[in-house]
Design a protein around this motif. Structure first.
Motif: not given
Length: 119
Positions: A8, A10, A31-34, A38, A52
């Protein structure tokens, strides 16, 4: 044993670097961007661990880690915080929230792999 990892962050370049490093080491990476995204991804994917970032829009890494710890379904998934914040207070706060590790940016590839392998 860690096989699947949710990264995670941004910052696209940081996300890409971490994804390349971990997939190159044989891990399945999502993946995640915030923090908000997440939380959704963790519930859907059930990764073996989460790396994170701390400073992110919508929900920061500290808040997302707290939310994961407070949810019965996700409380046992280890979270490692990855941040440019390297003050003792930041690391202590992460530990109080239940983070299993803290990696300071800029990091070495070996430092990331060592932490993941220790989980």
């Amino acid at each position: 044993m860690v096989r699947t990892i949710l990264v995670v962050d941004d910052t696209p370049s940081d996300l890409s670097r971490m994804e390349k490093l971990l997939s190159g080491a044989g891990y399945q990476v999502s993946t995640a961007t915030n923090g908000k995204l997440a939380l959704e991804a963790v519930k859907r994917l059930k990764p073996d661990c989460v790396l994170m970032d701390v400073n992110m829009p919508e929900m920061d890494g500290f808040a997302a880690t707290r939310a994961l710890r407070n949810n019965a379904e996700t409380k046992d998934i280890p979270v490692v915080l990855v941040s440019v914040k390297d003050q003792k207070a930041d690391k202590a706060w992460g530990q109080m929230l239940g983070a299993k590790g803290y990696i300071t940016k800029p990091y070495t590839d070996q430092a990331v792999l060592d932490v993941v392998r220790s989980l």
